[in-house]
Design a protein around this motif. Structure first.
Motif, PDB file in Angstrom:
ATOM      1  N   UNK A 357      47.992  44.549  41.913  1.00 23.37           N
ATOM      2  CA  UNK A 357      46.792  43.821  41.500  1.00 23.37           C
ATOM      3  C   UNK A 357      46.370  42.764  42.516  1.00 23.37           C
ATOM      4  N   UNK A 358      47.321  42.312  43.347  1.00 22.15           N
ATOM      5  CA  UNK A 358      46.977  41.195  44.234  1.00 22.15           C
ATOM      6  C   UNK A 358      46.974  41.565  45.712  1.00 22.15           C
ATOM      7  N   UNK A 359      47.300  42.825  46.013  1.00 23.13           N
ATOM      8  CA  UNK A 359      47.373  43.146  47.438  1.00 23.13           C
ATOM      9  C   UNK A 359      46.264  44.118  47.856  1.00 23.13           C
ATOM     10  N   UNK A 360      45.973  44.069  49.142  1.00 26.37           N
ATOM     11  CA  UNK A 360      44.963  44.937  49.703  1.00 26.37           C
ATOM     12  C   UNK A 360      45.530  45.443  51.017  1.00 26.37           C
ATOM     13  N   UNK A 361      45.631  46.737  51.188  1.00 26.73           N
ATOM     14  CA  UNK A 361      46.236  47.341  52.378  1.00 26.73           C
ATOM     15  C   UNK A 361      47.599  46.733  52.689  1.00 26.73           C
ATOM     16  N   UNK A 362      48.371  46.470  51.649  1.00 19.91           N
ATOM     17  CA  UNK A 362      49.711  45.941  51.854  1.00 19.91           C
ATOM     18  C   UNK A 362      49.776  44.450  52.110  1.00 19.91           C
ATOM     19  N   UNK A 363      48.647  43.786  52.159  1.00 19.50           N
ATOM     20  CA  UNK A 363      48.646  42.339  52.362  1.00 19.50           C
ATOM     21  C   UNK A 363      48.278  41.635  51.060  1.00 19.50           C
ATOM     22  N   UNK A 364      48.912  40.481  50.848  1.00 18.80           N
ATOM     23  CA  UNK A 364      48.604  39.760  49.617  1.00 18.80           C
ATOM     24  C   UNK A 364      47.291  39.007  49.783  1.00 18.80           C
ATOM     25  N   UNK A 365      46.393  39.192  48.845  1.00 15.54           N
ATOM     26  CA  UNK A 365      45.144  38.445  48.871  1.00 15.54           C
ATOM     27  C   UNK A 365      45.305  37.202  48.016  1.00 15.54           C
ATOM     28  N   UNK A 366      45.235  36.047  48.660  1.00 15.49           N
ATOM     29  CA  UNK A 366      45.379  34.768  47.966  1.00 15.49           C
ATOM     30  C   UNK A 366      44.359  34.644  46.835  1.00 15.49           C
ATOM     31  N   UNK A 367      43.174  35.182  47.119  1.00 15.06           N
ATOM     32  CA  UNK A 367      42.100  35.067  46.153  1.00 15.06           C
ATOM     33  C   UNK A 367      42.423  35.881  44.895  1.00 15.06           C
ATOM     34  N   UNK A 368      42.905  37.113  45.131  1.00 11.66           N
ATOM     35  CA  UNK A 368      43.252  37.970  44.006  1.00 11.66           C
ATOM     36  C   UNK A 368      44.423  37.385  43.215  1.00 11.66           C
ATOM     37  N   UNK A 369      45.340  36.779  43.953  1.00 10.78           N
ATOM     38  CA  UNK A 369      46.506  36.171  43.308  1.00 10.78           C
ATOM     39  C   UNK A 369      46.038  35.063  42.359  1.00 10.78           C
ATOM     40  N   UNK A 370      45.101  34.254  42.840  1.00  8.84           N
ATOM     41  CA  UNK A 370      44.600  33.155  42.014  1.00  8.84           C
ATOM     42  C   UNK A 370      43.831  33.679  40.793  1.00  8.84           C
ATOM     43  N   UNK A 371      43.071  34.760  41.003  1.00 13.22           N
ATOM     44  CA  UNK A 371      42.325  35.337  39.888  1.00 13.22           C
ATOM     45  C   UNK A 371      43.276  35.830  38.802  1.00 13.22           C
ATOM     46  N   UNK A 372      44.354  36.505  39.242  1.00 15.23           N
ATOM     47  CA  UNK A 372      45.339  37.010  38.294  1.00 15.23           C
ATOM     48  C   UNK A 372      45.985  35.844  37.534  1.00 15.23           C
ATOM     49  N   UNK A 373      46.336  34.820  38.276  1.00 16.70           N
ATOM     50  CA  UNK A 373      46.937  33.637  37.662  1.00 16.70           C
ATOM     51  C   UNK A 373      45.986  33.029  36.616  1.00 16.70           C
ATOM     52  N   UNK A 374      44.747  32.821  37.020  1.00 16.00           N
ATOM     53  CA  UNK A 374      43.759  32.226  36.106  1.00 16.00           C
ATOM     54  C   UNK A 374      43.618  33.065  34.844  1.00 16.00           C
ATOM     55  N   UNK A 375      43.590  34.378  35.044  1.00 19.07           N
ATOM     56  CA  UNK A 375      43.414  35.296  33.931  1.00 19.07           C
ATOM     57  C   UNK A 375      44.581  35.196  32.937  1.00 19.07           C
ATOM     58  N   UNK A 376      45.809  35.193  33.463  1.00 23.36           N
ATOM     59  CA  UNK A 376      46.991  35.120  32.607  1.00 23.36           C
ATOM     60  C   UNK A 376      47.071  33.784  31.873  1.00 23.36           C
ATOM     61  N   UNK A 377      46.774  32.721  32.607  1.00 14.07           N
ATOM     62  CA  UNK A 377      46.845  31.384  32.013  1.00 14.07           C
ATOM     63  C   UNK A 377      45.871  31.285  30.845  1.00 14.07           C
ATOM     64  N   UNK A 378      44.705  31.864  31.030  1.00 20.41           N
ATOM     65  CA  UNK A 378      43.691  31.795  30.001  1.00 20.41           C
ATOM     66  C   UNK A 378      44.087  32.670  28.807  1.00 20.41           C
ATOM     67  N   UNK A 379      44.516  33.884  29.129  1.00 20.35           N
ATOM     68  CA  UNK A 379      44.842  34.831  28.074  1.00 20.35           C
ATOM     69  C   UNK A 379      45.985  34.356  27.187  1.00 20.35           C
ATOM     70  N   UNK A 380      47.014  33.809  27.812  1.00 22.11           N
ATOM     71  CA  UNK A 380      48.200  33.427  27.054  1.00 22.11           C
ATOM     72  C   UNK A 380      48.227  31.936  26.720  1.00 22.11           C
ATOM     73  N   UNK A 381      47.201  31.212  27.167  1.00 20.15           N
ATOM     74  CA  UNK A 381      47.190  29.778  26.906  1.00 20.15           C
ATOM     75  C   UNK A 381      48.409  29.091  27.508  1.00 20.15           C
ATOM     76  N   UNK A 382      48.758  29.458  28.745  1.00 17.73           N
ATOM     77  CA  UNK A 382      49.910  28.837  29.402  1.00 17.73           C
ATOM     78  C   UNK A 382      49.509  27.433  29.843  1.00 17.73           C
TER      79      UNK A 382
END
Ligand SMILES: Nc1ncnc2c1ncn2[C@@H]1O[C@H](COP(=O)(O)OP(=O)(O)OP(=O)(O)O)[C@@H](O)[C@H]1O
Ligand SMILES: [Mg+2]
Length: 500
Positions: A357-382
């Motif tokens: 979910x966070x990588x593109x061509x084998x590289x980690x995308x900081x932006x995608x990582x943050x989006x995933x984090x934001x999404x989880x935090x919101x969904x689970x109320x972390x």
């Protein structure tokens, strides 16, 4: 016994307690409730001299106190059972119990090992635990470690005992023993502060309750004059509605079929089927073999006999790697050592299992990582102070939410959950139930171990009850009641057992 007023506390710029008050009477059992991250443990750590406060006063028996170490609080008669276990795995059980107050022969410094072991054995026996006090603590399950923690606090003759989620890893029988011990000490005038997310416990045990929300004092009630609904309302500040969300999953073909699974001294002849979109719960007392069964299914433990079919094909699962390859996910009960990397940040923990979910061509995308984090935090109320907060400094329930966020991204075909809502508040529990339902609706087969019977009954399509390593019942939804499950879990017969 205790009076706290105007307590405030910040961790750097994050204010976690705001002008909080709390009072405890003699011989009272006082519940402290609030959502994950509300500030309960922090307030108690201030009481116990572990954290300093920024403002406010603390009085013990009318005298203002300034504890600067846990030792001082202990000397004033206050003993704490912490939420996160503090057992040292390489020391023996007796050494753990007497840590910091070892008994020695005069001033020689020679330890009275035998005597301490004898005392340990007696204290543990009173709590219903029959184990060798000389064996290393690492040999104990999480639940038994928790009982050792409780024994530690009980063995110092405290006047006030603070229990921060003491029952999170215990099953009903141990809880009964613990409650009996608490009530007996209450009769002798001992006072208790009791933190738990299990509403049933609060109503059966406590006299009064104080509720915190977002670090603020919301109110105090006598238990006899309040209700489940009122407490939830005070905790979350809104109506929560049904406790268990509705699920509309179509149960499909058999995903997993096990026959005659056996492992020496753990379980024998365990057989069951689990279908796509189905939630099967395994209930039983501690030591019934539930965790061992699922660990074998995940390749952690070897089987001595039996067969496993996955999608109708026979398969051998001899390692966790193999289990993952065929699409099995596993959320363990021990979040501290297996579920989280505590020194990593929350964001790193969430992304670790979600590389696709966070990588593109084998590289980690900081932006995608943050989006995933934001999404989880919101969904689970972390509740975090930000993505960079270390997992270690999150409140207990929020750590559990991060563990759940980790497996959400994996999307397995079969998901094993061992005590998924341990230590999680009512609002987040409902959120986790919704996520489990959502996965089931998408066809994931779910195998859930839970010690909370209301949860089993509210969530599962079927329950498999185990007693001393054997399956004693396999009940469909309409035959599940707490009494029936307990009956089979304690080895009862007579009620016609549904043979598989
Ligand atoms: N050592 C610490 N450093 C930074 N922040 C902390 C620390 N300890 C706690 N916090 C923060 O303080 C807040 C309150 O945490 P606390 O552990 O008191 O919650 P709690 O009510 O006990 O929750 P739970 O029900 O999950 O155990 C949380 O937002 C947490 O992240
Ligand atoms: Mg806590």
């Amino acid at each position: 016994m205790i009076k706290m007023t105007g307590i405030s506390k910040s961790f750097s710029s994050n204010q976690v307690l705001k002008n909080v008050q709390f009072s405890l009477g003699k011989g009272e059992i006082h519940a402290l409730m609030g959502e994950n991250g509300a500030g309960k443990s922090t307030l108690m750590k201030i009481m116990a001299g572990i954290y300093s406060r920024d403002s406010g006063t603390v009085e013990v028996k009318g005298e203002p106190v300034e504890f600067t170490s846990p030792k001082q609080a202990e000397e004033a008669g206050i003993s704490v059972i912490h939420q996160e276990l503090n057992i040292l795995p390489y020391l023996s059980i007796a050494e753990n119990l007497f840590l910091g107050r070892e008994e020695t022969f005069g001033r020689t410094g020679i330890l009275k090992t035998k005597e301490m072991e004898k005392k340990t054995q007696k204290i543990l026996a009173d709590l219903g635990l029959d184990i060798d006090p000389a064996s290393p603590a690492s040999t104990l399950s999480v639940g038994k470690q928790q009982i050792v923690e409780i024994a530690k606090a009980l063995s110092v003759d405290a006047e006030v005992i603070i229990m921060d989620e003491p029952t999170a890893a215990l099953t009903d029988r141990e809880i009964d023993t613990l409650f009996a011990t608490i009530r007996q000490l209450q009769k002798q005038g001992v006072s208790f502060i009791y933190i738990s997310h299990r509403m049933e416990e609060i109503f059966s045990l406590c006299d009064r309750i104080t509720i915190l929300r977002d670090g603020e004092y919301v109110g105090e009630r006598k238990i006899s004059e309040t209700s489940f609904e009122e407490i939830v309302q005070m905790m979350v500040g809104r109506e929560l509605g049904e406790r268990f969300p509705e699920r509309k999953s179509a149960i499909g073909e058999v995903k997993l079929a096990v026959k005659g699974l056996s492992r020496k001294d753990c379980f024998e002849n365990v057989s069951f089927e689990l279908r796509k979109g189905e939630i099967l719960s395994i209930a039983g007392l501690m030591g019934a073999g539930r965790t061992e069964v699922v660990q074998s299914l995940f390749g952690y433990k070897k089987l001595d006999g039996g067969t496993i079919e996955f999608d109708g094909l026979p398969i051998k699962i001899d390692s966790p790697k193999k289990a993952k390859e065929i699409g099995i996910g596993y959320v363990t009960e021990d979040r501290k050592s297996e579920g989280l990397i505590v020194d990593f940040t929350v964001e790193e923990n969430v992304s670790m299992t979600n590389f696709s979910a966070i990588s593109k061509n084998g590289l980690i995308s900081k932006k995608k990582e943050r989006t995933l984090y934001d999404d989880m935090v919101k969904r689970l109320g972390i509740r975090t102070s930000g993505p960079e907060q270390s997992a270690k400094s999150l409140s207990g329930g929020n750590q559990q939410k991060v563990v759940i966020a980790k497996w959400l991204g994996i999307e397995p075909e079969l998901l094993i959950l061992d005590e998924p809502t341990r230590g999680v508040d009512v609002g987040a529990k409902k959120e986790i139930y919704s996520i489990i339902n959502e996965l089931a609706e998408r066809g994931v087969a779910i195998l859930m171990i839970s010690s909370e019977l209301p949860e089993v009954i509210g969530m599962a399509d079927r329950v498999l009850v185990m007693h001393e390593g054997k399956v004693t019942a396999d009940l469909p939804k309409n035959e599940m009641t707490q009494e029936r499950i307990m009956h089979f879990a304690t080895g009862g017969g007579n009620i016609a057992v549904k043979e598989k």
